[in-house]
Design an enzyme around this catalytic site. Structure first.
Site, PDB file in Angstrom:
ATOM      1  N   THR A  25      92.131  21.594  -1.418  1.00 51.34           N
ATOM      2  CA  THR A  25      93.234  21.396  -2.346  1.00 51.34           C
ATOM      3  C   THR A  25      93.667  19.943  -2.236  1.00 51.34           C
ATOM      4  O   THR A  25      93.886  19.442  -1.128  1.00 51.34           O
ATOM      5  CB  THR A  25      94.405  22.336  -1.987  1.00 51.34           C
ATOM      6  OG1 THR A  25      93.918  23.685  -1.992  1.00 51.34           O
ATOM      7  CG2 THR A  25      95.541  22.199  -2.972  1.00 51.34           C
ATOM      8  N   MET A  39      88.014  24.922  -5.394  1.00 55.83           N
ATOM      9  CA  MET A  39      88.810  24.457  -4.260  1.00 55.83           C
ATOM     10  C   MET A  39      89.466  25.621  -3.529  1.00 55.83           C
ATOM     11  O   MET A  39      89.713  26.685  -4.097  1.00 55.83           O
ATOM     12  CB  MET A  39      89.874  23.453  -4.702  1.00 55.83           C
ATOM     13  CG  MET A  39      90.978  24.032  -5.539  1.00 55.83           C
ATOM     14  SD  MET A  39      92.309  22.859  -5.876  1.00 55.83           S
ATOM     15  CE  MET A  39      91.490  21.624  -6.800  1.00 55.83           C
ATOM     16  N   CYS A  40      89.664  25.394  -2.240  1.00 50.03           N
ATOM     17  CA  CYS A  40      90.465  26.280  -1.410  1.00 50.03           C
ATOM     18  C   CYS A  40      91.247  25.381  -0.466  1.00 50.03           C
ATOM     19  O   CYS A  40      91.038  24.171  -0.461  1.00 50.03           O
ATOM     20  CB  CYS A  40      89.594  27.298  -0.666  1.00 50.03           C
ATOM     21  SG  CYS A  40      88.407  26.602   0.495  1.00 50.03           S
ATOM     22  N   THR A  41      92.124  25.941   0.303  1.00 49.78           N
ATOM     23  CA  THR A  41      93.019  25.134   1.133  1.00 49.78           C
ATOM     24  C   THR A  41      92.257  24.115   1.970  1.00 49.78           C
ATOM     25  O   THR A  41      92.546  22.926   1.944  1.00 49.78           O
ATOM     26  CB  THR A  41      93.872  26.041   2.042  1.00 49.78           C
ATOM     27  OG1 THR A  41      94.550  26.985   1.223  1.00 49.78           O
ATOM     28  CG2 THR A  41      94.883  25.234   2.826  1.00 49.78           C
TER      29      THR A  41
END
Length: 192
Positions: free
Chosen positions: A23, A103-105
């Site tokens: 992110t 996206m991911c964290t």
């Protein structure tokens, strides 16, 4: 004043027009603007912070936050849900969404699992698929994610009508190779 161009953590080009990463933070906005993203697929369950939402709105980028609804099964060995990966694959294989970023964290686990399942759909061998997954995880790879990649049921995925050119080209090359192998097998049978 010098503008620093900084990519999101573990940013990578998956295929032409398909990107992955963590992110973003405001430090990454200048970098991301150059890609003119049409769609961002968010896999993690956490809501995006206001500055990120506003950045994507200003860029006219559609944010599809599938992690809010399809993230993880309640009682299962699986690190993410089948539905999350299925929906993610269908989104990133729809050329109408391009250019697109996954996206991911952290940019590692959910993104890596989705890309690993994409590689299986592309008929990569498992060794190469897991090698790529581990390159992005560094020392943080998760065995359960690797198992999920290996055992994910690709038949659940419905291919969109408008597939990206890179996917179509790979399928064409695979068909040519199969035809050549079948032709060689037929030729061998005629000689006998």
């Amino acid at each position: 004043m010098t503008t620093v161009i900084r990519p999101p953590a573990v940013f990578g080009i998956v295929e032409p027009g398909l990107y992955r990463g963590s992110t973003p933070t405001p430090d990454n906005f200048v970098f991301l603007r150059q890609y003119r993203l049409r769609t961002v697929v968010v896999l993690s369950p956490e809501k995006l912070v206001r500055s990120v939402v506003e950045f994507f709105e200003a860029c006219n980028t559609q944010v599809v936050h599938i992690g809010l609804t399809a993230w993880k099964p309640l009682e299962s060995w699986k690190p993410v849900s089948d539905e999350l990966i299925k929906e993610g694959l269908q989104l990133i294989l729809d050329f109408n969404n391009y250019p697109v970023m996954i996206m991911c964290t952290s940019g590692i686990h959910q993104s890596g699992t989705l890309v690993g399942c994409l590689r299986r759909l592309q008929t990569w061998n498992l060794t190469s698929t897991l090698y790529e997954y581990r390159m992005f995880t560094s020392q943080k790879n998760r065995f359960l994610n690797e198992q999920f990649i290996e055992f994910f049921d690709l038949d659940m995925v419905t291919l969109p009508a408008e597939l990206p050119p890179w996917f179509l080209e790979q399928r064409r090359m695979l068909e040519e190779e199969r035809d050549e192998l079948n032709g060689d097998a037929d030729d061998d049978g005629e000689d006998a």
